[in-house]
Write a protein that holds these residues in place. Structure first.
Motif, PDB file in Angstrom:
ATOM      1  N   VAL A  68       0.844  -1.241   0.191  1.00  0.00           N
ATOM      2  CA  VAL A  68       0.119   0.045  -0.073  1.00  0.00           C
ATOM      3  C   VAL A  68       0.765   1.198   0.061  1.00  0.00           C
ATOM      4  N   VAL A  69       1.812   1.347   0.641  1.00  0.00           N
ATOM      5  CA  VAL A  69       2.791   2.593   0.855  1.00  0.00           C
ATOM      6  C   VAL A  69       3.414   2.552  -0.438  1.00  0.00           C
ATOM      7  N   VAL A  70       3.977   1.489  -1.260  1.00  0.00           N
ATOM      8  CA  VAL A  70       4.687   1.528  -2.151  1.00  0.00           C
ATOM      9  C   VAL A  70       3.912   1.899  -3.121  1.00  0.00           C
ATOM     10  N   ALA A  71       2.613   1.746  -3.276  1.00  0.00           N
ATOM     11  CA  ALA A  71       1.924   1.924  -4.442  1.00  0.00           C
ATOM     12  C   ALA A  71       1.191   3.789  -4.155  1.00  0.00           C
ATOM     13  N   ASP A  78      11.834  -1.079   0.055  1.00  0.00           N
ATOM     14  CA  ASP A  78      12.681  -0.860   1.276  1.00  0.00           C
ATOM     15  C   ASP A  78      11.982   0.440   1.794  1.00  0.00           C
ATOM     16  N   ASP A  79      11.723   1.296   1.198  1.00  0.00           N
ATOM     17  CA  ASP A  79      11.414   2.695   1.608  1.00  0.00           C
ATOM     18  C   ASP A  79       9.949   2.221   2.463  1.00  0.00           C
ATOM     19  N   GLY A  80       9.198   1.444   1.736  1.00  0.00           N
ATOM     20  CA  GLY A  80       7.981   1.303   2.356  1.00  0.00           C
ATOM     21  C   GLY A  80       7.781   0.680   3.616  1.00  0.00           C
ATOM     22  N   ILE A  81       8.917  -0.477   3.773  1.00  0.00           N
ATOM     23  CA  ILE A  81       8.924  -0.909   5.069  1.00  0.00           C
ATOM     24  C   ILE A  81       9.490   0.112   6.208  1.00  0.00           C
ATOM     25  N   ALA A  82      10.477   0.964   5.691  1.00  0.00           N
ATOM     26  CA  ALA A  82      10.880   1.999   6.556  1.00  0.00           C
ATOM     27  C   ALA A  82       9.836   3.093   6.945  1.00  0.00           C
ATOM     28  N   VAL A  83       8.956   3.381   5.837  1.00  0.00           N
ATOM     29  CA  VAL A  83       7.792   4.131   6.278  1.00  0.00           C
ATOM     30  C   VAL A  83       7.057   3.626   7.481  1.00  0.00           C
ATOM     31  N   LEU A  84       6.877   2.288   7.375  1.00  0.00           N
ATOM     32  CA  LEU A  84       5.955   1.537   8.485  1.00  0.00           C
ATOM     33  C   LEU A  84       6.661   1.717   9.742  1.00  0.00           C
ATOM     34  N   ARG A  85       8.073   1.510   9.648  1.00  0.00           N
ATOM     35  CA  ARG A  85       8.513   1.543  10.863  1.00  0.00           C
ATOM     36  C   ARG A  85       8.821   2.686  11.649  1.00  0.00           C
ATOM     37  N   GLU A  86       8.901   3.816  10.856  1.00  0.00           N
ATOM     38  CA  GLU A  86       9.075   5.025  11.290  1.00  0.00           C
ATOM     39  C   GLU A  86       7.719   5.800  11.893  1.00  0.00           C
ATOM     40  N   VAL A  87       6.573   5.091  11.177  1.00  0.00           N
ATOM     41  CA  VAL A  87       5.321   5.665  11.911  1.00  0.00           C
ATOM     42  C   VAL A  87       5.026   4.872  12.912  1.00  0.00           C
ATOM     43  N   ARG A 125       9.480  12.233   3.215  1.00  0.00           N
ATOM     44  CA  ARG A 125      11.086  12.363   3.288  1.00  0.00           C
ATOM     45  C   ARG A 125      11.874  11.255   2.286  1.00  0.00           C
ATOM     46  N   ARG A 126      11.002  10.567   1.740  1.00  0.00           N
ATOM     47  CA  ARG A 126      11.651   9.325   0.893  1.00  0.00           C
ATOM     48  C   ARG A 126      11.365   9.627  -0.568  1.00  0.00           C
ATOM     49  N   THR A 127      10.641  10.858  -0.770  1.00  0.00           N
ATOM     50  CA  THR A 127      10.509  10.903  -2.203  1.00  0.00           C
ATOM     51  C   THR A 127      10.987  12.598  -2.470  1.00  0.00           C
ATOM     52  N   PRO A 128      11.994  12.806  -3.181  1.00  0.00           N
ATOM     53  CA  PRO A 128      12.530  13.751  -3.455  1.00  0.00           C
ATOM     54  C   PRO A 128      11.593  14.787  -4.183  1.00  0.00           C
ATOM     55  N   GLU A 134       1.570  13.893  -1.107  1.00  0.00           N
ATOM     56  CA  GLU A 134       1.744  12.619  -1.929  1.00  0.00           C
ATOM     57  C   GLU A 134       1.216  11.311  -1.345  1.00  0.00           C
ATOM     58  N   GLY A 135       1.496  11.250  -0.097  1.00  0.00           N
ATOM     59  CA  GLY A 135       1.098   9.934   0.891  1.00  0.00           C
ATOM     60  C   GLY A 135      -0.540   9.795   0.836  1.00  0.00           C
ATOM     61  N   PRO A 136      -0.810   8.867   1.938  1.00  0.00           N
ATOM     62  CA  PRO A 136      -2.181   8.575   2.272  1.00  0.00           C
ATOM     63  C   PRO A 136      -2.907   9.855   2.498  1.00  0.00           C
ATOM     64  N   GLY A 137      -4.343  10.143   1.828  1.00  0.00           N
ATOM     65  CA  GLY A 137      -5.286  10.983   2.160  1.00  0.00           C
ATOM     66  C   GLY A 137      -4.747  12.362   1.412  1.00  0.00           C
TER      67      GLY A 137
END
Length: 138
Positions: A68-71, A78-87, A125-128, A134-137
């Motif tokens: 979901v995060v990737v899409a 890798d950034d998708g799992i990093a996002v989940l961990r950070e959140v 932070r992961r999308t220059p 750009e993310g959810p919502g």
């Protein structure tokens, strides 16, 4: 070539001899056990089995949430799992709960405000060059 084949046969022959001469110990059952010991072991195995099933289900949910995060965030896996961990860290929410919320979001549910803000920020932070929308919502 003949010398190489001869060496290979000697090596294989030597391995066969080594394997034949080495004794593999038989598993020890520790002698007869009473029904209480067996029942306790069966209970422990059932508990471990349940824990493994739960871990597998949780892993599947987290993997789907990474998708979901990737899409939505247009980031790598890798950034998708990093996002989940950070959140998870920033909101003091278990990783599996963050994953469940994001899967719900993908199905049309709303995200709690703290998760929404943290997810948008982590993706940004992961999308220059991308803004927080750009993310959810967004």
């Amino acid at each position: 070539m003949t010398d190489m084949r001869g060496s290979l046969f000697l090596l294989v022959d030597g391995l066969g001899d080594l394997m034949a001469s080495s004794k593999v110990p038989e598993p020890s059952l520790g002698g007869p056990r009473d029904s209480d010991e067996l029942a306790a072991e069966a209970g422990q195995l059932r508990s471990e089995n349940q824990q493994l099933r739960q871990a597998l289900a949780t892993h599947a949910v987290v993997d789907q949430a990474v998708g979901v995060v990737v899409a939505l965030g247009r980031v790598s896996a890798d950034d998708g799992i990093a996002v989940l961990r950070e959140v998870s860290r920033r909101t003091s929410t278990a990783l599996s709960e963050v994953a469940e919320y994001l899967l719900g979001f993908a199905r049309g549910a709303s995200l709690p405000d703290a998760l929404l803000v943290a997810t948008r920020s982590a993706i940004a932070r992961r999308t220059p060059g991308a803004g927080p929308a750009e993310g959810p919502g967004g």
